[in-house]
Design an enzyme around this catalytic site. Structure first.
Site, short mmCIF file in Angstrom:
data_model
loop_
_atom_site.label_atom_id
_atom_site.label_comp_id
_atom_site.label_asym_id
_atom_site.label_seq_id
_atom_site.Cartn_x
_atom_site.Cartn_y
_atom_site.Cartn_z
CE1 TYR A 59 -2.97 -3.09 0.30
CE2 TYR A 59 -3.23 -2.67 2.65
CZ TYR A 59 -3.50 -3.43 1.52
OH TYR A 59 -4.32 -4.52 1.64
CG HIS A 143 -0.89 -8.83 0.39
ND1 HIS A 143 -0.40 -7.55 0.19
CD2 HIS A 143 -2.24 -8.73 0.20
CE1 HIS A 143 -1.39 -6.73 -0.08
NE2 HIS A 143 -2.52 -7.42 -0.09
#
Length: 340
Positions: A59, A143
């Protein structure tokens, strides 16, 4: 704000606020946010009672984690739950080679290097602790071991194999030593989450957009498996990238792209039922996943203070049971979907 206690393995567990905060937008996802605005957004989330924060190296290529650093510095460590992710290491690169061009804006010049190995997990944790400025992380999610990220079933399966062959041992060891409280995966597809659940001892899955007012296929087999094994679900993307917040407007986003006419039509039908009951579509969208017994928190995120305030206000909406029944009668909600 209500809190849901989760303790699957008897290690004291974690207390999740029903509303958490997903920090991908604060990594300058789709548009740049200033440091001061990001800090104000996080402070507003805290003020509204949010005590669960999720982030990831991806992010903003580290930006989300470093912005959390400033915010969390003055907060008592036992007062909040923090999750981040493994599977991507960040490597310095030239600006034209950085990850996420056109998706993340004004970020450091870094590129992602996928690494689900034992050493990759340990290095990722070390780097995240440094960026976050904390002495511990509560939850580690592997992830994006999914087709959406890696492009094919074969490529996704290869990442799952790498994780289970190597990185999984590091996650279990960190949990067994009490360094972290829980392990899991943050994934865009319930099928990949189910494959992991069938192969390992995972505590939580962060499922992005795959159990919403618009989609309930996860009820076929994955969510029943979670109930059977006591696995918790953090539900990301409750608005399916926007369309369940904006309604069926031209150009509305679904699953990170413009919605098809089929999706627009279905959302319009759902919205019509909501209106008949005096309920806003976005209210029903946020409240729906919280009715499932495996869901511990919903994390919509936000790029403006007003969005954070709005999300908190939505929790107080009263949804008449007849609305859910009408959605089921009209074939817009699965008959077996829990509705509280």
């Amino acid at each position: 704000m209500d809190v849901r206690h989760f303790d699957r393995i008897g290690n004291g567990g974690l207390d999740f606020t029903e509303l958490g905060f997903g920090t991908a937008p604060l990594g300058n996802l789709y548009r740049a946010v200033s440091d001061d605005d990001a800090h104000a957004i996080l402070e507003k989330a805290w003020e509204t009672g949010v005590r669960y924060y999720d982030t990831a190296p991806l992010y903003g290529l580290g930006l989300s984690e470093t912005r959390l650093n400033r915010f969390l510095r003055g907060k008592p460590r036992d007062d909040y739950v923090l999750s981040t992710k493994i599977g991507r290491l960040l490597e310095v690169c030239s600006p034209d080679r950085r990850t996420g061009i056109g998706k993340f804006f004004d970020t450091p010049s870094r590129r992602e290097v996928y690494d689900y190995s034992h050493d990759g997990v340990m290095r990722s944790v070390e780097f995240s602790l440094e960026r976050l400025g904390v002495d511990r992380i509560d939850i580690l999610f592997a992830h994006d071991v999914d087709v959406f990220t890696h492009g094919s079933r074969a490529a996704a399966d290869a990442r799952i194999d790498e994780l289970m062959r190597s990185g999984y041992g590091a996650l279990v060891s960190l949990r067994d030593q009490g360094v972290i409280k829980a392990i899991g995966a943050g994934i865009n597809e319930w099928q990949a989450a189910q494959a992991l659940a069938e192969r390992g001892d995972f505590d939580l899955f962060l499922l992005a957009g795959r159990y919403t007012l618009l989609e309930q296929e996860a009820l076929e087999s994955f969510l029943p498996l979670c109930q059977e094994r006591g696995i918790g679900i953090v539900l990301g993307g409750p608005y399916n990238s926007g369309i369940l917040a904006t309604g069926a407007k031209p150009g509305a986003y679904y699953n990170y792209s413009e919605a098809s006419q089929e999706v627009l039509d279905r959302v319009a039908r759902i919205e019509a039922v909501c209106k008949r009951h005096g309920v806003r579509l976005i209210e029903a969208a946020l409240k729906f996943p919280l009715a499932h017994p495996s869901v511990v928190s919903v994390i919509p995120g936000g790029q403006r203070v007003a969005e954070v305030e709005s999300n908190r206000a939505l929790l107080d909406a009263r949804i008449p049971p007849a609305l859910w029944e009408d959605l089921k009668t009209e074939g817009l909600l699965r008959p077996d979907a829990p509705t509280g």
